[in-house]
Design an enzyme around this catalytic site. Structure first.
Site, PDB file in Angstrom:
ATOM      1  N   PHE A  14      -5.731   3.081  14.246  1.00  0.00           N
ATOM      2  CA  PHE A  14      -5.855   4.325  13.341  1.00  0.00           C
ATOM      3  C   PHE A  14      -6.812   3.624  12.274  1.00  0.00           C
ATOM      4  O   PHE A  14      -6.889   2.329  11.803  1.00  0.00           O
ATOM      5  CB  PHE A  14      -4.499   4.323  12.573  1.00  0.00           C
ATOM      6  CG  PHE A  14      -3.641   5.642  13.076  1.00  0.00           C
ATOM      7  CD1 PHE A  14      -3.396   6.638  12.375  1.00  0.00           C
ATOM      8  CD2 PHE A  14      -3.144   5.462  14.320  1.00  0.00           C
ATOM      9  CE1 PHE A  14      -2.668   7.714  12.806  1.00  0.00           C
ATOM     10  CE2 PHE A  14      -2.539   6.402  15.107  1.00  0.00           C
ATOM     11  CZ  PHE A  14      -2.099   7.695  13.992  1.00  0.00           C
ATOM     12  N   ASN A  26       0.920  -1.068  -0.025  1.00  0.00           N
ATOM     13  CA  ASN A  26      -0.279  -0.140  -0.119  1.00  0.00           C
ATOM     14  C   ASN A  26       0.968   1.182  -0.177  1.00  0.00           C
ATOM     15  O   ASN A  26       2.085   1.067   0.111  1.00  0.00           O
ATOM     16  CB  ASN A  26      -0.856   0.052   1.255  1.00  0.00           C
ATOM     17  CG  ASN A  26      -0.335  -0.225   2.618  1.00  0.00           C
ATOM     18  OD1 ASN A  26       0.437   0.755   2.832  1.00  0.00           O
ATOM     19  ND2 ASN A  26      -0.656  -1.104   3.514  1.00  0.00           N
ATOM     20  N   ASP A  35      -5.107 -10.101  12.913  1.00  0.00           N
ATOM     21  CA  ASP A  35      -5.472  -8.819  13.353  1.00  0.00           C
ATOM     22  C   ASP A  35      -4.736  -8.509  14.499  1.00  0.00           C
ATOM     23  O   ASP A  35      -4.747  -8.898  15.578  1.00  0.00           O
ATOM     24  CB  ASP A  35      -6.933  -8.771  13.489  1.00  0.00           C
ATOM     25  CG  ASP A  35      -7.681  -7.562  13.856  1.00  0.00           C
ATOM     26  OD1 ASP A  35      -6.815  -6.732  14.502  1.00  0.00           O
ATOM     27  OD2 ASP A  35      -8.729  -7.237  13.431  1.00  0.00           O
ATOM     28  N   ASP A  71      -4.700  -6.216   4.842  1.00  0.00           N
ATOM     29  CA  ASP A  71      -5.674  -7.114   5.426  1.00  0.00           C
ATOM     30  C   ASP A  71      -5.594  -8.688   4.726  1.00  0.00           C
ATOM     31  O   ASP A  71      -5.854  -9.682   5.389  1.00  0.00           O
ATOM     32  CB  ASP A  71      -6.892  -6.615   4.893  1.00  0.00           C
ATOM     33  CG  ASP A  71      -7.383  -5.141   5.594  1.00  0.00           C
ATOM     34  OD1 ASP A  71      -6.927  -5.269   6.629  1.00  0.00           O
ATOM     35  OD2 ASP A  71      -7.979  -4.438   5.041  1.00  0.00           O
ATOM     36  N   LEU A  84      -4.330  -5.537  16.288  1.00  0.00           N
ATOM     37  CA  LEU A  84      -4.903  -4.973  17.474  1.00  0.00           C
ATOM     38  C   LEU A  84      -5.888  -5.893  18.136  1.00  0.00           C
ATOM     39  O   LEU A  84      -5.882  -5.723  19.515  1.00  0.00           O
ATOM     40  CB  LEU A  84      -5.824  -3.627  16.904  1.00  0.00           C
ATOM     41  CG  LEU A  84      -5.300  -2.402  16.419  1.00  0.00           C
ATOM     42  CD1 LEU A  84      -6.123  -1.700  15.779  1.00  0.00           C
ATOM     43  CD2 LEU A  84      -4.594  -1.790  17.599  1.00  0.00           C
TER      44      LEU A  84
END
Length: 403
Positions: A323, A209, A306, A278, A308
């Site tokens: 974020f 990204n 994931d 992701d 977090l």
């Protein structure tokens, strides 16, 4: 910020960056510090002792054989006097002599004679900095507990461009301020993740990204300024490590997951500023994939862990800041992520129309369970300081997992 009555010894070595240390001495004096300066013989070819004497208000020492200074074992007195020793600029030669325990001039002798924490700010040509011998000396110093501040990337006096510039005076000043633990996060352990993650398709292609990592690096720097012990888990970015920050480099989302979980052991705050992918290819090819007469290439993607959620699931999770980079419906998506992932705070930013990624400034909206605040567009360094101030306020007021 204050350095009132703090005793800082500056060791200046031979290099063009010595002129910047004049400003550093002035900035330290402005904060109330007592500053003394020791110079190598080479340093006097760039800045005179008289200049540093005028700026520090103290006599400047150059020679180990100064009759007045050494009559009372001056190198011992200087070593005992100092609460911090900063060598700036630190030349390649000085790094080598410090690494090998040399004591053939006043500066290296004081470095051996002091019990104060030692900081060095390297400055040299980019090719010299990259040399294996210099890197080995730096590794030796780090292993002994010497803090290596920089160097930074950029234009050099020799005309080269690359890593080797001494950190700017304000950055060195801020490290010294933070070292005395006067910030709101003094004594706290903060983990920050930053940058993108890359997921390999084959040996030459990847899914990634547009994150530059600038915001996360600025946050790590701001947390360090606030007095925290900071670990930065960085994806593949071309950014210099903030001074005084411990850095762990990773490439993929799974590597970042493992590094963050390891770093969060015993941490007080985790700020997940990284743009973690992701998805990843189900299977990365061992060889470069070839085109086949216009036939489409189909990739099977599988979801990445994931980070977090994994940190939040710990028995005693740290204060969690996530974020949310969105292109539309910023508030709805950010508040949903805040609730769904059990975060203490989320920083939402609009990344549409050239905002957020690959730019030097940004704007954020901070949300928590019972409130919010908007931080207007400003340089990311300033924005990071405001964000860290809000995080510290919420954390210290007892609103979070870690209380």
């Amino acid at each position: 910020m204050s350095l009132r009555q703090r005793r800082i010894l500056i060791g200046v070595t031979g290099g063009i960056a010595a002129y910047k240390v004049c400003e550093l001495v002035r900035r330290l004096r402005d904060l109330g510090a007592e500053v003394r300066v020791v110079m190598t013989e080479g340093a006097t070819h760039f800045v005179t002792p008289t200049t540093f004497q005028a700026l520090s208000g103290q006599p400047v020492r150059v020679s180990l054989w100064d009759e007045h200074g050494e009559a009372a074992m001056g190198h011992i007195e200087l070593g005992r006097w100092a609460e911090r020793l900063l060598v700036a600029p630190a030349s390649a030669d000085t790094l080598a002599r410090l690494a090998h325990g040399m004591a053939d001039d006043l500066l290296t002798t004081v470095a051996l004679a002091t019990a104060a924490p030692v900081y060095v700010a390297p400055a040299m040509n980019q090719q010299m900095w990259a040399h294996a011998a210099v890197q080995a000396n730096v590794a030796t110093l780090r292993a002994r507990g010497v803090a290596i501040l920089g160097p930074a990337d950029g234009d050099q006096a020799c005309g080269d461009i690359g890593s080797g510039r001494m950190l700017e005076p304000h950055a060195l000043r801020d490290v010294l301020v933070a070292s005395f633990g006067d910030g709101p996060l003094r004594g706290r352990k903060v983990v920050v993740s930053a940058g993108p993650t890359y997921e390999d398709i084959d040996p030459v292609r990847f899914i990634g990204n547009r994150s530059s990592g600038r915001m996360g690096f600025a946050i790590a720097d701001a947390a360090r300024e606030a007095g925290a012990d900071v670990t930065l888990v960085a994806g593949p970015v071309a950014l210099a490590t903030p001074a005084g920050v411990a850095r762990v480099d990773v490439r993929s989302a799974r590597q970042m997951h493992d590094a963050v979980l390891a770093a969060c052991d015993g941490s007080d705050i985790y700020i997940g500023a990284a743009a973690v992918g992701d998805y990843r290819p189900e299977q990365a090819a061992g060889q470069k994939l070839k085109k086949h007469d216009g036939a489409p290439l189909r990739l099977e993607l599988t979801e990445n862990p994931d980070i977090l959620a994994a940190v939040a699931a710990r028995p005693r999770p740290p204060f969690l800041v996530g974020f949310a980079a969105e292109t539309h419906e910023l508030a709805r998506y950010a508040q949903d992520k805040l609730r769904r992932k059990g975060l203490d705070m989320i920083a939402a930013n609009d990344v549409g129309d050239g905002r957020g990624f690959e730019v030097a400034d940004n704007a954020l909206v901070l949300y928590w369970r019972d409130g919010s605040v908007s931080l207007p567009r400003m340089p990311k360094t300033d924005l990071a300081r405001q964000l860290v101030a809000h995080i510290a306020e919420r954390f210290l007021s007892g609103h979070g997992h870690a209380t």
